[in-house]
Each structure stands twice: as C-alpha cells, then as structure tokens.
Write a protein that holds these residues in place. Structure first.
Motif, PDB file in Angstrom:
ATOM      1  N   MET A  10      52.392  51.103   6.451  1.00 35.95           N
ATOM      2  CA  MET A  10      52.531  52.549   6.293  1.00 35.95           C
ATOM      3  C   MET A  10      52.458  52.945   4.824  1.00 35.95           C
ATOM      4  O   MET A  10      52.157  54.085   4.507  1.00 35.95           O
ATOM      5  N   ASP A  11      52.779  52.006   3.941  1.00 35.52           N
ATOM      6  CA  ASP A  11      52.969  52.297   2.520  1.00 35.52           C
ATOM      7  C   ASP A  11      51.749  51.955   1.662  1.00 35.52           C
ATOM      8  O   ASP A  11      51.881  51.432   0.562  1.00 35.52           O
ATOM      9  N   LEU A  12      50.567  52.275   2.155  1.00 36.31           N
ATOM     10  CA  LEU A  12      49.356  52.036   1.376  1.00 36.31           C
ATOM     11  C   LEU A  12      49.330  52.965   0.158  1.00 36.31           C
ATOM     12  O   LEU A  12      49.744  54.121   0.243  1.00 36.31           O
ATOM     13  N   THR A  13      48.830  52.450  -0.953  1.00 36.24           N
ATOM     14  CA  THR A  13      48.686  53.297  -2.136  1.00 36.24           C
ATOM     15  C   THR A  13      47.533  54.271  -1.920  1.00 36.24           C
ATOM     16  O   THR A  13      46.656  54.045  -1.084  1.00 36.24           O
ATOM     17  N   ALA A  14      47.524  55.352  -2.690  1.00 36.28           N
ATOM     18  CA  ALA A  14      46.460  56.354  -2.577  1.00 36.28           C
ATOM     19  C   ALA A  14      45.088  55.725  -2.800  1.00 36.28           C
ATOM     20  O   ALA A  14      44.122  56.063  -2.112  1.00 36.28           O
ATOM     21  N   CYS A  41      50.045  53.731  17.160  1.00 36.91           N
ATOM     22  CA  CYS A  41      51.312  54.458  17.135  1.00 36.91           C
ATOM     23  C   CYS A  41      51.208  55.686  16.229  1.00 36.91           C
ATOM     24  O   CYS A  41      52.178  56.425  16.093  1.00 36.91           O
ATOM     25  N   ILE A  42      50.065  55.899  15.652  1.00 32.51           N
ATOM     26  CA  ILE A  42      49.696  57.031  14.783  1.00 32.51           C
ATOM     27  C   ILE A  42      50.702  57.316  13.667  1.00 32.51           C
ATOM     28  O   ILE A  42      50.852  58.452  13.216  1.00 32.51           O
ATOM     29  N   ALA A  43      51.374  56.271  13.195  1.00 30.96           N
ATOM     30  CA  ALA A  43      52.243  56.418  12.028  1.00 30.96           C
ATOM     31  C   ALA A  43      51.377  56.638  10.794  1.00 30.96           C
ATOM     32  O   ALA A  43      50.180  56.329  10.786  1.00 30.96           O
ATOM     33  N   LYS A  44      51.984  57.148   9.740  1.00 30.60           N
ATOM     34  CA  LYS A  44      51.281  57.349   8.477  1.00 30.60           C
ATOM     35  C   LYS A  44      50.752  56.000   7.987  1.00 30.60           C
ATOM     36  O   LYS A  44      51.339  54.958   8.220  1.00 30.60           O
ATOM     37  N   GLY A  45      49.625  56.026   7.299  1.00 29.53           N
ATOM     38  CA  GLY A  45      49.066  54.800   6.743  1.00 29.53           C
ATOM     39  C   GLY A  45      48.014  54.205   7.645  1.00 29.53           C
ATOM     40  O   GLY A  45      47.134  54.915   8.162  1.00 29.53           O
ATOM     41  N   ALA A  46      48.111  52.905   7.867  1.00 27.33           N
ATOM     42  CA  ALA A  46      47.086  52.166   8.606  1.00 27.33           C
ATOM     43  C   ALA A  46      46.854  52.710  10.013  1.00 27.33           C
ATOM     44  O   ALA A  46      45.709  52.840  10.452  1.00 27.33           O
ATOM     45  N   ASP A  47      47.929  53.038  10.721  1.00 27.11           N
ATOM     46  CA  ASP A  47      47.788  53.527  12.101  1.00 27.11           C
ATOM     47  C   ASP A  47      46.951  54.809  12.145  1.00 27.11           C
ATOM     48  O   ASP A  47      46.077  54.972  13.003  1.00 27.11           O
ATOM     49  N   ALA A  48      47.248  55.733  11.233  1.00 28.07           N
ATOM     50  CA  ALA A  48      46.530  57.011  11.200  1.00 28.07           C
ATOM     51  C   ALA A  48      45.083  56.830  10.789  1.00 28.07           C
ATOM     52  O   ALA A  48      44.182  57.458  11.365  1.00 28.07           O
ATOM     53  N   LEU A  49      44.831  55.974   9.790  1.00 28.42           N
ATOM     54  CA  LEU A  49      43.451  55.722   9.359  1.00 28.42           C
ATOM     55  C   LEU A  49      42.629  55.159  10.512  1.00 28.42           C
ATOM     56  O   LEU A  49      41.504  55.586  10.760  1.00 28.42           O
ATOM     57  N   LEU A 120      43.274  42.959  18.358  1.00 32.35           N
ATOM     58  CA  LEU A 120      44.184  43.625  17.429  1.00 32.35           C
ATOM     59  C   LEU A 120      43.534  43.682  16.054  1.00 32.35           C
ATOM     60  O   LEU A 120      43.011  42.684  15.569  1.00 32.35           O
ATOM     61  N   VAL A 121      43.564  44.854  15.441  1.00 32.53           N
ATOM     62  CA  VAL A 121      43.168  45.018  14.047  1.00 32.53           C
ATOM     63  C   VAL A 121      44.457  45.148  13.246  1.00 32.53           C
ATOM     64  O   VAL A 121      45.303  45.993  13.556  1.00 32.53           O
ATOM     65  N   ALA A 122      44.606  44.289  12.239  1.00 29.73           N
ATOM     66  CA  ALA A 122      45.804  44.293  11.399  1.00 29.73           C
ATOM     67  C   ALA A 122      45.421  44.668   9.973  1.00 29.73           C
ATOM     68  O   ALA A 122      44.717  43.917   9.306  1.00 29.73           O
ATOM     69  N   VAL A 123      45.857  45.833   9.544  1.00 31.40           N
ATOM     70  CA  VAL A 123      45.685  46.241   8.145  1.00 31.40           C
ATOM     71  C   VAL A 123      46.906  45.659   7.439  1.00 31.40           C
ATOM     72  O   VAL A 123      47.980  46.262   7.411  1.00 31.40           O
ATOM     73  N   TRP A 124      46.712  44.450   6.891  1.00 34.32           N
ATOM     74  CA  TRP A 124      47.838  43.601   6.530  1.00 34.32           C
ATOM     75  C   TRP A 124      47.522  42.792   5.293  1.00 34.32           C
ATOM     76  O   TRP A 124      46.457  42.177   5.196  1.00 34.32           O
ATOM     77  N   ASP A 125      48.493  42.750   4.397  1.00 29.31           N
ATOM     78  CA  ASP A 125      48.329  41.973   3.163  1.00 29.31           C
ATOM     79  C   ASP A 125      48.658  40.497   3.350  1.00 29.31           C
ATOM     80  O   ASP A 125      48.598  39.716   2.403  1.00 29.31           O
ATOM     81  N   TRP A 153      42.008  43.759   4.933  1.00 27.55           N
ATOM     82  CA  TRP A 153      42.696  43.957   3.659  1.00 27.55           C
ATOM     83  C   TRP A 153      41.637  43.871   2.565  1.00 27.55           C
ATOM     84  O   TRP A 153      41.466  42.859   1.896  1.00 27.55           O
ATOM     85  N   PRO A 154      40.877  44.964   2.400  1.00 27.88           N
ATOM     86  CA  PRO A 154      39.736  44.936   1.496  1.00 27.88           C
ATOM     87  C   PRO A 154      40.137  44.832   0.020  1.00 27.88           C
ATOM     88  O   PRO A 154      41.281  45.134  -0.346  1.00 27.88           O
ATOM     89  N   GLU A 155      39.192  44.421  -0.788  1.00 26.76           N
ATOM     90  CA  GLU A 155      39.375  44.403  -2.235  1.00 26.76           C
ATOM     91  C   GLU A 155      39.868  45.774  -2.687  1.00 26.76           C
ATOM     92  O   GLU A 155      39.352  46.806  -2.250  1.00 26.76           O
ATOM     93  N   GLY A 156      40.914  45.791  -3.483  1.00 30.43           N
ATOM     94  CA  GLY A 156      41.450  47.054  -3.971  1.00 30.43           C
ATOM     95  C   GLY A 156      42.589  47.603  -3.149  1.00 30.43           C
ATOM     96  O   GLY A 156      43.237  48.563  -3.566  1.00 30.43           O
ATOM     97  N   ALA A 157      42.862  47.034  -1.999  1.00 27.63           N
ATOM     98  CA  ALA A 157      43.969  47.516  -1.166  1.00 27.63           C
ATOM     99  C   ALA A 157      45.297  47.026  -1.743  1.00 27.63           C
ATOM    100  O   ALA A 157      45.397  45.896  -2.228  1.00 27.63           O
ATOM    101  N   SER A 158      46.287  47.883  -1.714  1.00 26.98           N
ATOM    102  CA  SER A 158      47.624  47.494  -2.174  1.00 26.98           C
ATOM    103  C   SER A 158      48.655  48.417  -1.529  1.00 26.98           C
ATOM    104  O   SER A 158      48.331  49.441  -0.944  1.00 26.98           O
ATOM    105  N   ARG A 159      49.900  47.988  -1.663  1.00 24.76           N
ATOM    106  CA  ARG A 159      51.037  48.733  -1.102  1.00 24.76           C
ATOM    107  C   ARG A 159      51.869  49.342  -2.215  1.00 24.76           C
ATOM    108  O   ARG A 159      51.929  48.798  -3.319  1.00 24.76           O
ATOM    109  N   LYS A 160      52.528  50.441  -1.902  1.00 27.05           N
ATOM    110  CA  LYS A 160      53.415  51.086  -2.878  1.00 27.05           C
ATOM    111  C   LYS A 160      54.609  50.190  -3.149  1.00 27.05           C
ATOM    112  O   LYS A 160      55.104  49.517  -2.251  1.00 27.05           O
ATOM    113  N   GLY A 161      55.113  50.274  -4.371  1.00 29.90           N
ATOM    114  CA  GLY A 161      56.325  49.547  -4.713  1.00 29.90           C
ATOM    115  C   GLY A 161      56.012  48.159  -5.076  1.00 29.90           C
ATOM    116  O   GLY A 161      56.556  47.230  -5.260  1.00 29.90           O
TER     117      GLY A 161
END
Length: 161
Positions: A10-14, A41-49, A120-125, A153-161
């Motif tokens: 959910m915490d993907l950087t901009a 589950c249409i949560a913010k972040g990966a689910d919504a994308l 399953l598609v996992a947008v996962w680090d 988890w493409p090049e350039g992907a990162s999480r906040k914090g």
C-alpha cells in the motif's frame, strides 16, 4: 477465463506508481479483455493500480472488501474518490463477514482472493511480511496452494519509509 488476484504494498512511493502501472499493464496485456477477471481488495497502492489496469484493458473487476467498516475505518480522504470509483466499477463486490477491519479480516480477504484465483500477481519487494494477511503471507499461501505467482517489482519501485 483468467482469474487473477493481486496482493501488494500500500505504501508505494510516488515515483513507483508509473513503473508499477507499466509493469502491470505489460503483464496483464497478455490476456484478451474478454478473458480477464481481476480480483482486488482495492486498497490504496498496488491493489488500486492493478484494479485500474484490469479495467483499462476491458477486463472485469471483482472487489473483495475485508470488512463492513473498511471504507469508513481505513480509506483515507486522499484515496476515497478512487476507492469509490473502483468499487462502483466492479462487476461484483464481496464483503467479508467481519464488522471490523483488522488482521483477521485482512487474512480472510486474502484467503478469499486465493480461493477464487487461477494466478496471483504480487507487487512485492520480496521482503518478509509484517503480519497475517499481508503481501508476503499471501504469496506464501499461493505457493502452498500451487497457485502460480508473478512478482512485479520493476526497476525504480520503492516503498515509503
């Protein structure tokens, strides 16, 4: 018919939004629109994308909502309009039988995704999880059930914090 579920952070950087969207588009474009059903589950972040990409490709969206209070309790004002748009665009909405959004509800929603999914598609680090019902836990559940997993988890992907 390809029924593809998503799990992810959910915490993907901009700066991660466009690379992740592009990677999802590349992956899901392999499926004809009339053969594509996305589960999210249409949560913010990966689910919504993921949900947005499925819809943009002409696929069907099934939303799995963890609890009756999820929208009120967990959807922040900056994401509310997008959540509502995806909710309204869904062909079907499944609300899990929990009054409160908590780890038990998230775990049940993840299990429901896996129960319905062919893939399953996992947008996962790739990092270990931080609790039941999270991304790592859902990937482990898919692997245990012999459900194929595509990690995005493409090049350039990162999480906040």
């Amino acid at each position: 018919m390809a029924v593809i579920a998503v799990t992810g952070h959910m915490d993907l950087t901009a700066g991660s939004i466009q690379p992740v969207r592009d990677a999802l588009l590349d992956l899901l474009s392999e499926y004809p629109s009339d053969q594509l059903t996305g589960l999210s589950c249409i949560a913010k972040g990966a689910d919504a994308l993921f949900a947005d990409v499925v819809l943009s490709l002409g696929g069907l969206l099934i939303a799995v909502i963890p609890s009756a209070d999820y929208r009120k309790a967990k959807v922040k004002p900056d994401y509310a309009a997008e959540f509502d748009r995806l909710y309204e665009a869904a062909t079907d909405v499944v609300v899990m039988p929990f009054a409160t959004a908590d780890r038990e509800a998230y775990e049940a929603a993840s299990n429901e995704l896996l129960r319905r999914a062919d893939r399953l598609v996992a947008v996962w680090d790739g990092q270990p999880g931080n609790g039941r019902g999270g991304t790592a836990d859902t990937v482990a559940g898919a692997q245990a059930a012999a459900i194929p997993v595509d990690v995005v988890w493409p090049e350039g992907a990162s999480r906040k914090g």
